[in-house]
Write an enzyme that holds these catalytic residues in place. Structure first.
Site, PDB file in Angstrom:
ATOM      1  CE  LYS A 146      -3.760   1.938   2.650  1.00 34.87           C
ATOM      2  NZ  LYS A 146      -4.641   1.839   3.578  1.00 34.87           N
ATOM      3  CB  SER A 224      -8.193   3.566   2.660  1.00 35.19           C
ATOM      4  OG  SER A 224      -7.273   2.952   3.677  1.00 35.19           O
ATOM      5  CB  SER A 248      -8.430   0.561   5.673  1.00 36.53           C
ATOM      6  OG  SER A 248      -9.028   1.570   5.708  1.00 36.53           O
TER       7      SER A 248
END
Length: 546
Positions: A146, A224, A248
């Site tokens: 990420k 996210s 997330s």
């Protein structure tokens, strides 16, 4: 049967006291955000637990003989399966990396999971891995990272205007530990701007799609950590890492048929992660099954001198062993007898989700060692977990960014609303919220967990508030072919208990083995020249924010 896991002996009062101290630390400004300040903490210079982690990663249970269909396609392999083949000299890291890069080249124009692919560096690392000493199950395994994790010498943007040119000089602790275990970074993945919602551009244009419905951008892929989830689900990485502040990791895992593990607060260092909330940011893996999640967390977890949240915790248990199914007379049973708490109304209704939950509980009940128990929510649950008290997290994200909030709001793009909300929240509200959090913690630890060892979850937010561990995993599909997942929550530092339950469930089901079909050629053409962009407004992002 093996000895009871750690959660039986944890002093719950100690964890409660620790949560209080963490709240005080957050008020003291113990985090950094902007590139100008982010380098102050420094990289992980000494890692005394490295040897222990590498030994844990090289234990027999970390390797699984691969399924025939996975041998035919390396991108189908789990970490444990790929590790078995690499150790047996039947697959090289370079072959594995090449297979993933080929899929990225072919399909990521549709998926848009990556915002940066490190093809040359990954290939070079794979070639070097052939000559390097084998460190364990992560040796030569390609991962998706990420884009809020620092990566040395590699652009790290958090998908934000504020970090658009930021190139950190060192790796985040979690990334450094994965690489020290032999893992290879394939690239950085798309995410919600500053980790707030599903992956969009900083201006709110939707990018990453759900790998199960690549032609429909309206299907929620989860956020996210959207890009990591889509990369793993779309077979463009063996596994990956994300962060969770308000769902997330668990949300994109549930949305895309993955097994995502949000560990206890502090179990994984957040040093080198662009922060969202000091008391709620949890780094963790998004994987294909419980065994892979255990391998990833084994590599990532442990004390870090640069992160006070990670210090003074109980030792990391044998997660890989916990995630290995136990058989008795050729029948799967739980490693430890476990009371699974079922919340009121968990299976109510006639929806596909309700039907999947009913079947899930019925399957669990058939596994020896499982006891399903009905539990009641603690007093004041709705109020203590509602938006009023949940919003006490907002000042934690705003405070480090105040120089930007005072000078140029445009830098926050579509996520600006929640940052302003945090800046405007009063100190008295923040303190009241911290007291409410401690009251909620006391009631959960002393009341809810008095009658169960793990509990089903319908919303990740309460356990995110408390910093308690959660694991998300698949339990079925809707009529439209969209994955249905669920979440289990556990006691502090009881990731091993959660993994043991999910490993037993996955040994008796095959939901986690199902993969989405590749995008059709027409979808790939449309992705290259989309007819109309879908955009989230600032109001929508504020509503969905993590």
């Amino acid at each position: 049967m093996t000895a009871e896991p750690l959660d039986r002996s944890i002093d719950r009062r100690v964890f409660l006291a620790r949560a209080a101290a963490l709240a005080i630390a957050s008020a003291a400004g113990a985090t950094v955000a902007s590139p100008s300040l982010a380098l102050a903490a420094g990289p992980l210079s000494v890692d005394p637990g490295a040897g222990t982690r590498n030994r844990a990663l090289d234990q027999p249970n970390a390797y699984t003989r691969p399924r025939p269909e996975a041998v035919a396609d390396p991108t189908e392999l789990t970490i444990a399966e790929a590790a078995w083949l690499i150790r047996a000299n039947k697959l090289t890291p370079e072959q594995l990396v090449e297979a993933y890069l080929a899929r990225i080249s072919t399909y990521d124009g549709t998926y848009q999971a990556f915002n940066l692919v490190l093809a040359e560096a990954a290939t070079a690392a794979a070639r070097a891995a052939v000559r390097a000493p084998r460190l364990g199950a992560l040796h030569g395994i390609p991962l998706a990272i990420k884009d809020n994790y620092y990566t040395e010498g590699v652009l790290t943007t958090a998908n934000s205007f504020l970090f658009k040119d930021f190139v950190p000089p060192y790796d985040a602790t979690a990334v450094a530990r994965l690489k020290a275990g032999g893992a290879i970074v394939l690239g950085k993945t798309q995410m919600g701007p500053l980790a707030t919602t599903r992956a969009t551009t900083p201006a709110g244009v939707i990018t990453t799609v759900n790998a199960w419905t690549p032609t429909n951008r309206n299907t929620d892929p989860g956020g996210s950590s959207t890009g990591t989830a889509t990369a793993v689900a779309g077979r463009m990485a063996t596994s990956g890492i994300g962060t969770q502040t308000g769902g997330s990791i668990t949300a994109p895992s549930n949305a895309q048929n993955l097994t995502g593990l949000k560990p206890t607060m502090g179990r994984v260092s957040a040093t080198g992660v662009i922060p969202l909330s000091y008391t709620r940011d949890h780094p963790g893996p998004l994987a294909r099954d419980a065994k892979d999640a255990a391998i990833m967390l084994t590599a990532m977890a442990g004390e870090d001198p640069a992160d006070p949240r990670s210090q003074g915790l109980p030792d990391v248990p044998d997660l890989i062993d916990a995630a290995t199914p136990v058989y008795q007379r050729n029948r799967v049973r739980l490693r430890w007898n476990t009371r699974i708490g079922v919340l009121p109304g968990f299976t109510n209704g006639t929806s596909a989700t309700a039907a999947a939950r009913q079947a899930y509980l019925a399957q669990l009940a058939e596994i020896p060692g499982v006891t399903l128990v009905d539990v009641s929510l603690p007093d004041g649950w709705s109020q203590l977990t509602g938006s009023t008290f949940n919003n006490i997290r907002l000042p934690e994200r705003s405070e480090p960014f105040m120089p930007y909030l005072r000078t140029d709001l445009r830098g926050f793009g579509v996520s600006v609303t929640s940052w302003l909300q945090g800046a405007l929240l009063g100190g008295n509200e923040f303190l009241t919220g911290q007291r409410a959090k401690l009251l909620l913690m006391e009631r959960v630890l002393n009341d809810l967990f008095d009658v169960c060892d793990v509990v089903v979850q319908t919303d990740p937010v309460p356990f995110d508030i408390l910093g308690l561990p959660e694991i998300a995993f698949p339990i079925g599909f809707s009529a439209a072919g969209v994955p249905i997942g669920t979440i289990l929550g556990g006691l502090p530092y009881a990731e091993d208990r959660l993994l043991s339950v999910v490993a037993a469930y996955q040994a008796t089901t095959d939901w986690h083995l199902r993969r989405p079909a590749d995008p059709p050629a027409a979808a790939r053409m449309r992705a290259e020249a989309p007819a109309e962009a879908l955009r989230l407004t600032a109001e929508q992002v504020a509503e969905l924010t993590q």
